[in-house]
Design a protein around this motif. Structure first.
Motif, PDB file in Angstrom:
ATOM      1  N   GLN A 139       0.534  -1.559   0.326  1.00 10.56           N
ATOM      2  CA  GLN A 139       0.167   0.263   0.305  1.00 10.56           C
ATOM      3  C   GLN A 139       1.119   1.182   0.360  1.00 10.56           C
ATOM      4  OE1 GLN A 139      -4.006   0.621   2.256  1.00 10.56           O
ATOM      5  NE2 GLN A 139      -2.742   2.630   3.274  1.00 10.56           N
ATOM      6  N   ASP A 140       1.800   1.240   0.969  1.00 15.92           N
ATOM      7  CA  ASP A 140       2.596   2.685   0.593  1.00 15.92           C
ATOM      8  C   ASP A 140       3.767   2.094   1.208  1.00 15.92           C
ATOM      9  OD1 ASP A 140       1.167   1.981   3.565  1.00 15.92           O
ATOM     10  OD2 ASP A 140       2.731   3.568   4.520  1.00 15.92           O
ATOM     11  N   SER A 141       5.383   3.127   1.322  1.00 19.87           N
ATOM     12  CA  SER A 141       6.272   2.759   1.442  1.00 19.87           C
ATOM     13  C   SER A 141       7.481   3.618   2.203  1.00 19.87           C
ATOM     14  CB  SER A 141       6.959   2.578   0.510  1.00 19.87           C
ATOM     15  OG  SER A 141       7.333   3.521  -0.464  1.00 19.87           O
ATOM     16  N   GLY A 142       8.200   3.693   3.155  1.00 21.40           N
ATOM     17  CA  GLY A 142       8.916   4.426   3.823  1.00 21.40           C
ATOM     18  C   GLY A 142      10.015   4.654   3.091  1.00 21.40           C
ATOM     19  N   PRO A 143      10.317   5.197   1.775  1.00 19.59           N
ATOM     20  CA  PRO A 143      12.029   5.402   1.545  1.00 19.59           C
ATOM     21  C   PRO A 143      12.247   6.055   2.907  1.00 19.59           C
ATOM     22  CG  PRO A 143      10.676   6.367   0.126  1.00 19.59           C
ATOM     23  CD  PRO A 143       9.943   5.201   1.385  1.00 19.59           C
ATOM     24  N   MET A 144      13.794   6.037   3.077  1.00 21.07           N
ATOM     25  CA  MET A 144      14.070   7.156   4.534  1.00 21.07           C
ATOM     26  C   MET A 144      15.127   8.105   3.484  1.00 21.07           C
ATOM     27  SD  MET A 144      15.810   4.423   7.426  1.00 21.07           S
ATOM     28  CE  MET A 144      15.763   5.749   7.734  1.00 21.07           C
ATOM     29  N   MET A 145      15.489   9.587   4.638  1.00 20.79           N
ATOM     30  CA  MET A 145      16.358  10.444   3.651  1.00 20.79           C
ATOM     31  C   MET A 145      16.459  11.558   5.117  1.00 20.79           C
ATOM     32  SD  MET A 145      12.538  10.425   3.157  1.00 20.79           S
ATOM     33  CE  MET A 145      12.462  10.507   0.939  1.00 20.79           C
ATOM     34  N   LEU A 146      17.445  12.612   4.324  1.00 19.61           N
ATOM     35  CA  LEU A 146      17.845  12.957   5.686  1.00 19.61           C
ATOM     36  C   LEU A 146      17.067  14.160   5.077  1.00 19.61           C
ATOM     37  CD1 LEU A 146      20.689  13.589   7.478  1.00 19.61           C
ATOM     38  CD2 LEU A 146      21.844  14.315   6.084  1.00 19.61           C
ATOM     39  N   TYR A 147      16.433  14.731   6.737  1.00 19.94           N
ATOM     40  CA  TYR A 147      16.336  16.210   6.969  1.00 19.94           C
ATOM     41  C   TYR A 147      17.048  16.920   6.979  1.00 19.94           C
ATOM     42  CZ  TYR A 147      11.620  13.504   4.736  1.00 19.94           C
ATOM     43  OH  TYR A 147      11.308  13.084   4.564  1.00 19.94           O
ATOM     44  N   TYR A 148      17.558  18.270   7.026  1.00 23.93           N
ATOM     45  CA  TYR A 148      18.116  19.024   7.800  1.00 23.93           C
ATOM     46  C   TYR A 148      17.795  20.620   7.841  1.00 23.93           C
ATOM     47  CZ  TYR A 148      19.540  20.337   3.013  1.00 23.93           C
ATOM     48  OH  TYR A 148      20.261  20.555   1.784  1.00 23.93           O
ATOM     49  N   ARG A 149      18.520  21.208   8.784  1.00 27.62           N
ATOM     50  CA  ARG A 149      17.931  22.547   9.224  1.00 27.62           C
ATOM     51  C   ARG A 149      18.682  23.235   8.387  1.00 27.62           C
ATOM     52  NH1 ARG A 149      15.301  24.607  13.673  1.00 27.62           N
ATOM     53  NH2 ARG A 149      16.251  26.761  13.124  1.00 27.62           N
ATOM     54  N   SER A 150      18.537  23.527   6.342  1.00 26.16           N
ATOM     55  CA  SER A 150      19.591  24.584   5.590  1.00 26.16           C
ATOM     56  C   SER A 150      19.455  26.053   6.160  1.00 26.16           C
ATOM     57  CB  SER A 150      18.329  24.664   4.487  1.00 26.16           C
ATOM     58  OG  SER A 150      16.852  24.955   4.285  1.00 26.16           O
ATOM     59  N   ASP A 151      18.329  26.644   6.611  1.00 25.46           N
ATOM     60  CA  ASP A 151      19.107  27.460   8.023  1.00 25.46           C
ATOM     61  C   ASP A 151      20.275  27.146   8.434  1.00 25.46           C
ATOM     62  OD1 ASP A 151      18.010  26.516   9.749  1.00 25.46           O
ATOM     63  OD2 ASP A 151      16.781  28.387  11.006  1.00 25.46           O
ATOM     64  N   LEU A 152      20.195  26.227   9.559  1.00 24.64           N
ATOM     65  CA  LEU A 152      21.939  26.950  10.025  1.00 24.64           C
ATOM     66  C   LEU A 152      22.699  26.128   9.168  1.00 24.64           C
ATOM     67  CD1 LEU A 152      20.299  25.204  13.637  1.00 24.64           C
ATOM     68  CD2 LEU A 152      20.513  27.880  12.873  1.00 24.64           C
ATOM     69  N   PHE A 153      22.475  25.334   8.591  1.00 29.68           N
ATOM     70  CA  PHE A 153      23.884  24.679   7.914  1.00 29.68           C
ATOM     71  C   PHE A 153      24.300  26.076   7.464  1.00 29.68           C
ATOM     72  CE2 PHE A 153      22.867  20.450   8.437  1.00 29.68           C
ATOM     73  CZ  PHE A 153      24.023  19.549   7.862  1.00 29.68           C
TER      74      PHE A 153
ATOM     75  N   TRP B 185      17.235  15.420  10.874  1.00 31.25           N
ATOM     76  CA  TRP B 185      16.738  14.119  11.346  1.00 31.25           C
ATOM     77  C   TRP B 185      16.681  13.250  10.173  1.00 31.25           C
ATOM     78  CZ3 TRP B 185      10.744  13.638  11.362  1.00 31.25           C
ATOM     79  CH2 TRP B 185      10.566  12.617  12.362  1.00 31.25           C
ATOM     80  N   PRO B 186      17.856  11.844  10.534  1.00 35.99           N
ATOM     81  CA  PRO B 186      17.587  10.985   8.739  1.00 35.99           C
ATOM     82  C   PRO B 186      16.105   9.926   8.952  1.00 35.99           C
ATOM     83  CG  PRO B 186      19.479  10.990  10.580  1.00 35.99           C
ATOM     84  CD  PRO B 186      18.733  11.190  10.867  1.00 35.99           C
ATOM     85  N   SER B 187      15.318  10.553   8.334  1.00 37.23           N
ATOM     86  CA  SER B 187      13.856   9.598   8.968  1.00 37.23           C
ATOM     87  C   SER B 187      12.918   9.234   7.644  1.00 37.23           C
ATOM     88  CB  SER B 187      12.967  11.298   9.116  1.00 37.23           C
ATOM     89  OG  SER B 187      11.466  10.739  10.156  1.00 37.23           O
ATOM     90  N   ALA B 188      11.988   9.734   7.534  1.00 47.28           N
ATOM     91  CA  ALA B 188      10.885   8.300   6.361  1.00 47.28           C
ATOM     92  C   ALA B 188      10.284   9.799   5.262  1.00 47.28           C
ATOM     93  CB  ALA B 188      11.340   6.969   6.366  1.00 47.28           C
TER      94      ALA B 188
ATOM     95  N   GLY C  15      16.701   2.623   2.858  1.00 47.42           N
ATOM     96  CA  GLY C  15      16.365   1.583   3.110  1.00 47.42           C
ATOM     97  C   GLY C  15      15.128   2.722   3.788  1.00 47.42           C
ATOM     98  N   ASN C  16      13.527   1.700   4.546  1.00 46.96           N
ATOM     99  CA  ASN C  16      12.634   1.604   4.938  1.00 46.96           C
ATOM    100  C   ASN C  16      12.704   1.842   5.791  1.00 46.96           C
ATOM    101  OD1 ASN C  16      10.373   2.207   2.244  1.00 46.96           O
ATOM    102  ND2 ASN C  16      11.913   0.307   1.732  1.00 46.96           N
ATOM    103  N   TRP C  17      11.659   2.477   6.015  1.00 46.04           N
ATOM    104  CA  TRP C  17      11.250   3.062   8.072  1.00 46.04           C
ATOM    105  C   TRP C  17       9.995   2.760   7.802  1.00 46.04           C
ATOM    106  CZ3 TRP C  17      12.663   8.013  11.713  1.00 46.04           C
ATOM    107  CH2 TRP C  17      12.248   7.235  12.925  1.00 46.04           C
ATOM    108  N   GLY C  18       8.879   1.990   7.850  1.00 45.91           N
ATOM    109  CA  GLY C  18       7.153   1.504   8.146  1.00 45.91           C
ATOM    110  C   GLY C  18       7.025   1.288   6.187  1.00 45.91           C
ATOM    111  N   GLY C  19       5.830   1.830   6.387  1.00 47.69           N
ATOM    112  CA  GLY C  19       4.732   1.751   5.542  1.00 47.69           C
ATOM    113  C   GLY C  19       4.567  -0.002   5.325  1.00 47.69           C
TER     114      GLY C  19
END
Length: 430
Positions: free
Chosen positions: A139-153, A260-263, A297-301
């Motif tokens: 039904q659904d998938s949870g591919p992981m990616m990196l979320y980052y504070r681009s303002d602070l970067f 936050w490495p998340s999905a 990888g996948n987290w969730g789904g």
């Protein structure tokens, strides 16, 4: 998780159309209307099911919310033992093998030859066992990616890491130059998160050889991931703060956690827990173990399974395929339930749509997500994931508290998983 309103196209691949056409030739029960009960927790799923009901008066589906995760698994096992299971159930991928081992979900392989074509192998592998059995429709998938504070970067002069080695270097730069900030946190309460990171590194915790299970929770990729994160926590480059606590939420808001490495569903969490930081975050692929790779990888789904014992297995499968492959259903699932669809064509349609509102500034959000998803690892889940996950929480909490190597926690996970399977009588490879 919430997903921004999109405009999925109505066109669909010829193979998928052929699939739906062949399914439409199924016959209803001799005694009239077929009535199916569907256990699902997806928000707004009733509105999606109503589309089916209006178009299929001979097969009517009623939705019942029986909870999610382990709660729905427990209820399904109980209902099946009592002889009163639902016809269909939404189940997380990691629970399917457990349900199949308990003969609680049906093998749908007789009906799904064409359905497989609608999905990438990484999704399809999570609903199959061995070479022949199919226990649900993705039904659904949870591919992981990196979320980052681009303002602070930008403010701190940081480079978005392309590899995990660069991630560690950026983390050490943050520790040394900006005390009170961490590159991210390591959570001992989220085994699915760690499992996704291990998958990206090439981990295969379970596999099958004929009728026997091969268990390798302590394989080399997993130990590599554990050692990497353990060293960063020991150096105070990475915080040991668990996710979803008030402290973690506060760190998202005040910028003391920079990534936050998340999905794919993370925008919904961020908008709910750190609403005032909208526009401050950006999304990028996960750092890679080797430069130039494009894996994740996948987290969730979750998937739609048909319960063993239903008297309408074929009709239930017809509905499950429609729900997760037809353009009208996948579009409605995105709009009403906020999922990231598993079907390949639906992902491609979503790729050209508007980004989630929280990431309105990143117009290529879903285009990037589709590309990232193509690199998702294939996964075989074992029959006792709940034991492995429970062991993770205990072992890693102790490792963080006691300052012991994370690799020892992996050894504990492997031992607990293997012992449980032995005690339950599963055939194991030597």
């Amino acid at each position: 998780m919430p997903v921004a309103r999109t405009a999925l196209g109505t066109g669909f691949a010829a193979g998928a159309l052929a699939l739906l056409t062949s399914c439409s030739m199924l016959t209803g029960a001799d005694d009239g209307t077929v009535e199916l009960t569907f256990w699902s927790w997806a928000p707004g799923i009733e509105e999606v099911v109503q589309i089916w009901n209006e178009a299929n008066p001979d097969i009517q589906v009623t939705v019942s919310d029986q909870g999610a995760g382990e709660e729905v698994v427990t209820k399904l096992l109980t209902a099946s033992q009592a002889g009163h299971p639902p016809d269909l159930v939404q189940a997380e991928y990691q629970a399917l093998t457990t349900l199949a081992a308990r003969d609680t979900v049906a093998d749908l392989s007789a009906y799904t030859t064409e359905a497989e074509e609608a999905f990438h192998q990484s999704e399809w592998s999570q609903v199959t066992m061995g070479t022949d059995s199919v226990y649900a429709i993705p039904q659904d998938s949870g591919p992981m990616m990196l979320y980052y504070r681009s303002d602070l970067f930008d403010e701190f002069g940081l480079k978005v890491p392309q590899t995990w080695e660069e991630f560690a270097e950026v983390g050490r730069q943050v520790r040394d130059e900006h005390p009170g900030h961490h590159i991210t946190s390591f959570s001992s309460t989220d085994p699915g998160w760690f499992a996704g990171l291990a998958q990206q590194a090439g981990a295969t915790w379970w596999n099958t050889r004929g009728d026997a299970w091969e268990v390798s929770v302590d394989d080399e990729p997993t130990l590599r991931v554990a050692e990497f994160w353990g060293e960063l926590v020991e150096e105070d480059v990475v915080s040991g703060r668990p996710m979803y606590t008030p402290e973690w939420n506060a760190a998202l808001n005040d910028g003391s956690l920079l990534t936050w490495p998340s999905a794919i569903w993370a925008p919904g969490v961020l908008s709910g827990n750190a609403e005032d930081t909208a526009g401050d975050w950006s999304m990028a692929p996960l750092p890679q173990w080797e430069e130039g790779e494009r894996t994740t990888g996948n987290w969730g789904g979750s998937a739609t399974a048909v319960a063993t014992g239903t008297s309408h297995e074929e009709a239930a499968t017809q509905f499950a395929i429609w729900l997760n492959t037809s353009p009208e259903a996948t579009e409605a699932l995105v709009l009403r339930s906020g999922i990231y669809p598993a079907a390949t064509e639906a992902k491609e349609e979503l790729a050209v749509s508007r980004p989630p509102e929280f990431f309105a500034h990143q117009e290529d959000f879903y285009e990037q997500a589709a590309q990232i998803s193509e690199g998702a690892a294939s996964v075989t889940w074992g029959p006792n994931v709940n034991i492995t996950y429970s062991s993770y929480e205990d072992a890693f909490a102790a490792a963080i508290s006691d300052g012991t190597p994370f690799t020892e926690a992996i050894t504990t996970m492997h031992t607990d998983t293997l012992s449980d399977m032995e005690n339950k009588g599963f055939s194991l490879t030597s």
